[in-house]
Scaffold this motif. Structure first.
Motif, mmCIF file in Angstrom:
data_model
loop_
_atom_site.group_PDB
_atom_site.id
_atom_site.type_symbol
_atom_site.label_atom_id
_atom_site.label_comp_id
_atom_site.label_asym_id
_atom_site.label_seq_id
_atom_site.Cartn_x
_atom_site.Cartn_y
_atom_site.Cartn_z
ATOM 1 N N ARG A 169 57.262 9.537 82.273
ATOM 2 C CA ARG A 169 57.479 8.095 82.393
ATOM 3 C C ARG A 169 58.922 7.730 82.034
ATOM 4 O O ARG A 169 59.545 6.889 82.687
ATOM 5 N N PHE A 170 59.448 8.344 80.984
ATOM 6 C CA PHE A 170 60.830 8.095 80.578
ATOM 7 C C PHE A 170 61.783 8.487 81.708
ATOM 8 O O PHE A 170 62.740 7.760 82.014
ATOM 9 N N ALA A 171 61.543 9.631 82.331
ATOM 10 C CA ALA A 171 62.415 10.096 83.415
ATOM 11 C C ALA A 171 62.429 9.104 84.576
ATOM 12 O O ALA A 171 63.489 8.814 85.148
ATOM 13 N N PHE A 172 61.268 8.562 84.920
ATOM 14 C CA PHE A 172 61.218 7.586 86.014
ATOM 15 C C PHE A 172 61.961 6.304 85.649
ATOM 16 O O PHE A 172 62.673 5.729 86.493
ATOM 17 N N ARG A 173 61.815 5.845 84.414
ATOM 18 C CA ARG A 173 62.532 4.633 84.006
ATOM 19 C C ARG A 173 64.038 4.846 84.052
ATOM 20 O O ARG A 173 64.796 3.970 84.512
ATOM 21 N N GLU A 174 64.488 6.006 83.577
ATOM 22 C CA GLU A 174 65.930 6.283 83.599
ATOM 23 C C GLU A 174 66.448 6.412 85.026
ATOM 24 O O GLU A 174 67.547 5.943 85.349
ATOM 25 N N ALA A 175 65.678 7.035 85.894
ATOM 26 C CA ALA A 175 66.092 7.167 87.290
ATOM 27 C C ALA A 175 66.160 5.800 87.961
ATOM 28 O O ALA A 175 67.077 5.521 88.749
ATOM 29 N N ARG A 177 66.821 2.929 86.508
ATOM 30 C CA ARG A 177 68.021 2.236 86.020
ATOM 31 C C ARG A 177 69.273 2.722 86.731
ATOM 32 O O ARG A 177 70.199 1.950 86.988
ATOM 33 N N ARG A 178 69.330 4.003 87.006
ATOM 34 C CA ARG A 178 70.531 4.588 87.598
ATOM 35 C C ARG A 178 70.549 4.516 89.113
ATOM 36 O O ARG A 178 71.578 4.717 89.742
ATOM 37 N N GLY A 179 69.380 4.278 89.723
ATOM 38 C CA GLY A 179 69.292 4.282 91.169
ATOM 39 C C GLY A 179 69.402 5.668 91.760
ATOM 40 O O GLY A 179 70.018 5.866 92.819
ATOM 41 N N VAL A 180 68.795 6.675 91.079
ATOM 42 C CA VAL A 180 68.875 8.062 91.530
ATOM 43 C C VAL A 180 67.461 8.639 91.636
ATOM 44 O O VAL A 180 66.503 8.074 91.100
ATOM 45 N N PRO A 181 67.297 9.777 92.307
ATOM 46 C CA PRO A 181 65.972 10.395 92.421
ATOM 47 C C PRO A 181 65.524 11.057 91.116
ATOM 48 O O PRO A 181 66.333 11.358 90.233
ATOM 49 N N VAL A 182 64.221 11.278 91.018
ATOM 50 C CA VAL A 182 63.638 12.125 89.987
ATOM 51 C C VAL A 182 63.290 13.464 90.619
ATOM 52 O O VAL A 182 62.691 13.510 91.699
#
Length: 293
Positions: A169-175, A177-182
């Motif tokens: 979940r953290f990885a998806f939130r950070e992605a 915010r950055r507008g990048v893929p997971v």
């Protein structure tokens, strides 16, 4: 939602790079940045850096904290920056800070010599026992440009118990915010006792183990992907050790995310071999996120 990004500093170049990352992270989250210095570090480091004539611990502390705050304000003008000096050792200070932070950011190296080794143990202790997410800023210069850099993905290791993984979940939130893929990574292997060399007729075929890895991956991604439909998801199922797969994926990533489970009733640092390996050798910053249970 208004919890600040907290960064721990010690005067090293590594901690100043952590300040850069933390300032960018605070700007992305639209929250304040809080700079923390555990002043008892200086007592540990005096054996390596003897005090010069007329140099006082207070002067060093003031310069260290002011420099970090000034650097953050110059990097992200308009972001609220506060500072705090706590006369304690770094592990309890940073662990407490993590409880009140949206994320805690620390560097990966000290000022050199014995201090460098000691800071490494502090980083492991904080990342392994903190109650909140900890980002350890490491990797080469290009990967330390901060979370505002565009175009690179967030990598996450999908754990054995994937349902409701806080790391995923953290990885998806950070992605988002950055507008990048997971990029979600799940490693698999055939246990030695099931290999054809050891048990040619009792082991399960390799494709069965791979299919289980695929199922674990999909289970871990289902809910976060539904919550963040705009995030592109890349799936990576790799045969071999998990630490090797994650280290390989970190080579051109913006951030590597791993989960850690805190053992109940035990003291010390117990972060597991995979997390230990990526904290020492990843080519990009590493986020360590505590899992529930």
């Amino acid at each position: 939602m208004d919890q600040p990004v907290v960064v721990g500093v010690d005067g090293s170049e590594s901690s100043l790079q952590a300040v850069d990352w933390a300032a960018d992270e605070a700007a992305l989250r639209a929250v304040p940045l809080h700079v923390v210095y555990a002043s008892l570090w200086e007592r540990y480091e005096q054996a390596v850096f003897p005090a010069a004539p007329g140099r006082s611990e207070q002067i060093l502390t003031d310069v260290l904290v002011v420099t970090a705050a000034k650097r953050a304000r110059q990097r992200v003008p308009g972001t609220e920056v506060t500072t705090e000096v706590v006369p304690e050792g770094p592990v309890p200070v940073l662990r407490r800070a993590a409880r009140k932070a949206s994320v805690l950011v620390i560097g990966s190296r000290g000022r050199g010599g014995a201090a460098e080794r000691l800071l490494g143990s502090v980083g492991l202790a904080v990342a392994g026992r903190a109650d909140g997410a900890v980002i350890v800023v490491r990797g080469d210069h290009d990967n330390q440009r901060g979370p505002r850099s565009r175009g690179r993905r967030v990598v996450v290791g999908v754990p054995d118990e994937p349902a409701d993984s806080q790391a995923v979940r953290f990885a998806f939130r950070e992605a988002a915010r950055r507008g990048v893929p997971v990029e979600a990574v799940r490693a698999w292997s055939v246990p030695a006792e099931e290999s054809t060399d050891h048990a040619p007729f009792t082991g399960e075929p390799a494709h069965v183990h791979r299919q289980r890895a695929v199922e674990v991956l999909e289970t871990g991604l289902r809910a976060p992907a539904e919550e963040h439909p705009g995030v592109e998801v890349r799936r990576r199922v790799v045969e071999g050790p998990a630490r090797a797969a994650l280290l390989d994926a970190s080579a051109d990533a913006a951030l590597l995310v791993v989960g850690v489970r805190h053992p109940h009733g035990r003291f010390g640092t117990h972060i597991g071999r995979v997390t230990h390996a990526v904290l020492h050798h990843a080519a990009c910053p590493v986020a360590v996120v505590p899992e529930r249970g």
